[in-house]
Design a protein around this motif. Structure first.
Motif: not given
Length: 89
Positions: A10-19
């Motif tokens: 979940r945290n990696e997906l959030i980071t990717e979405a923000k990027r």
């Protein structure tokens, strides 16, 4: 093609979405002569790395496309401020 997303936390997906949102905002907020540029940095954000083959129209057709693009900005954003500067490298 996007199987890498299936393995992200979940945290990696959030980071990717923000990027990705940051990159989209940078592209969206381009102004002046920056509107005319080729933007391969957006393609580089994708997980599959390849050098896409691009085709460039001959100059007269290319310039007609530039004129049509600028005309579309006049229609879609007639109140946009005009940046009256020459392009310099």
């Amino acid at each position: 093609m996007d199987a890498d997303l299936d393995t992200m936390s979940r945290n990696e997906l959030i980071t990717e979405a923000k990027r990705l949102r940051d990159a989209i905002r940078k592209h969206r907020d381009a102004t002046g002569h920056d509107l005319c540029w080729h933007h391969p940095q957006l393609w580089e954000m994708l997980p599959e790395k390849l050098n896409p083959d691009i085709a460039v129209p001959p100059w007269p057709k290319f310039l007609r496309g530039c004129v049509r693009y600028r005309e579309s900005l006049d229609r879609q954003k007639p109140d946009a401020p005009v940046l009256d500067e020459e392009f310099e490298t």
